[in-house]
Design an enzyme around this catalytic site. Structure first.
Site, PDB file in Angstrom:
ATOM      1  N   GLY A  81     -19.810   3.563  -1.496  1.00  0.00           N
ATOM      2  CA  GLY A  81     -20.579   2.710  -0.597  1.00  0.00           C
ATOM      3  C   GLY A  81     -21.949   2.921  -0.515  1.00  0.00           C
ATOM      4  O   GLY A  81     -22.457   3.871  -0.901  1.00  0.00           O
TER       5      GLY A  81
ATOM      6  N   GLN B 225     -30.354   2.217   2.770  1.00  0.00           N
ATOM      7  CA  GLN B 225     -30.291   3.353   1.808  1.00  0.00           C
ATOM      8  C   GLN B 225     -31.573   2.863   0.834  1.00  0.00           C
ATOM      9  O   GLN B 225     -31.743   3.781  -0.179  1.00  0.00           O
ATOM     10  CB  GLN B 225     -29.125   3.508   1.361  1.00  0.00           C
TER      11      GLN B 225
ATOM     12  N   CYS C 183     -23.101  11.607   1.932  1.00  0.00           N
ATOM     13  CA  CYS C 183     -23.931  10.322   1.589  1.00  0.00           C
ATOM     14  C   CYS C 183     -24.775  10.435   0.754  1.00  0.00           C
ATOM     15  O   CYS C 183     -25.485  11.527   0.403  1.00  0.00           O
ATOM     16  CB  CYS C 183     -24.730  10.145   3.155  1.00  0.00           C
ATOM     17  N   LEU C 184     -25.098   9.186  -0.111  1.00  0.00           N
ATOM     18  CA  LEU C 184     -25.903   9.149  -1.027  1.00  0.00           C
ATOM     19  C   LEU C 184     -27.257   9.492  -0.492  1.00  0.00           C
ATOM     20  O   LEU C 184     -28.475   9.787  -1.122  1.00  0.00           O
ATOM     21  CB  LEU C 184     -25.792   7.667  -1.627  1.00  0.00           C
TER      22      LEU C 184
ATOM     23  N   HIS D  32     -18.752   4.096   8.034  1.00  0.00           N
ATOM     24  CA  HIS D  32     -20.091   4.908   7.554  1.00  0.00           C
ATOM     25  C   HIS D  32     -21.144   3.912   7.098  1.00  0.00           C
ATOM     26  O   HIS D  32     -22.434   4.310   7.523  1.00  0.00           O
ATOM     27  CB  HIS D  32     -19.626   5.910   6.469  1.00  0.00           C
ATOM     28  N   GLU D  33     -20.780   2.835   6.403  1.00  0.00           N
ATOM     29  CA  GLU D  33     -21.929   2.006   6.076  1.00  0.00           C
ATOM     30  C   GLU D  33     -22.297   1.069   6.979  1.00  0.00           C
ATOM     31  O   GLU D  33     -23.611   0.904   7.271  1.00  0.00           O
ATOM     32  CB  GLU D  33     -21.236   1.082   4.784  1.00  0.00           C
TER      33      GLU D  33
ATOM     34  N   HIS E 290     -24.799   2.945   9.031  1.00  0.00           N
ATOM     35  CA  HIS E 290     -26.200   2.796   8.269  1.00  0.00           C
ATOM     36  C   HIS E 290     -26.827   1.648   8.688  1.00  0.00           C
ATOM     37  O   HIS E 290     -28.124   1.699   8.904  1.00  0.00           O
ATOM     38  CB  HIS E 290     -26.250   2.836   6.688  1.00  0.00           C
TER      39      HIS E 290
HETATM   40 ZN   LIG Z   1     -24.232   7.121   3.738  1.00  0.00          ZN
END
Ligand SMILES: [Zn+2]
Length: 161
Positions: free
Chosen positions: A23, A28, A65-66, A107-108, A111
């Site tokens: 995701g 991000q 998380c990225l 989660h997204e 963000h």
């Molecule tokens: Zn994340």
């Protein structure tokens, strides 16, 4: 939806796949659009202006998380949600999701509200997660981790979102 947003969507999928994530949300990659992409088991989903209109159940599960590579923590999430959003063509749709997909979507969507999963951790866990991230930051120029495939293989249950 404009052609530019479509292009952003394509770019985000590409970034997410190359970082081996499941995701990715626009903030991000330094964008302000309320847009996220998700792909679990070859089911690519685009959500624009998403809103969680129903949620039920609760379960703890590990998240990464990225944007904060190599940091993982347990987060309580609803186990089933219904999301209302626009798709990449700007058409409204509703999506029912459970388990990992529900977790990933929550989660997204967080963000898009400037919230990271570590915000749910206890003070001490959050502090050690941030310290770990501080020490590794230089290895991740774009705040996105890239792992070699063999490292991915040993990482079941630690999908990055
Ligand atoms: Zn994340």
């Amino acid at each position: 939806m404009t052609a530019e947003l479509r292009r952003l969507t394509d770019d985000m999928f590409e970034t997410m796949y190359s970082a081996k994530g499941i995701g990715l949300a626009a903030p991000q990659v330094g964008r302000t659009e309320r847009l996220a992409v998700v792909d679990i088991e070859n089911n690519p989903i685009v959500i624009v202006n998403p809103e969680i209109i129903l949620s039920e159940g609760s379960a703890k599960g590990e998240e990464g998380c990225l944007s904060i590579p190599e940091v993982f923590g347990d987060v309580d999430r609803a186990t089933g949600i219904t999301v209302r959003a626009l798709n990449r063509d700007g058409e409204p749709f509703e999506l029912e999701a459970t388990d990992l997909l529900a977790r990933c979507l929550q989660h997204e969507i967080d963000h898009l509200h400037g919230k990271l999963f570590i915000d749910y951790l206890s003070f001490l866990k959050r502090r050690s997660a941030l310290a770990k991230w501080e020490s590794m930051k230089k290895d991740f120029p774009q705040n996105l981790r890239k792992l070699p495939p063999d490292e991915i293989a040993g990482r079941h249950g630690e999908e990055a979102l």
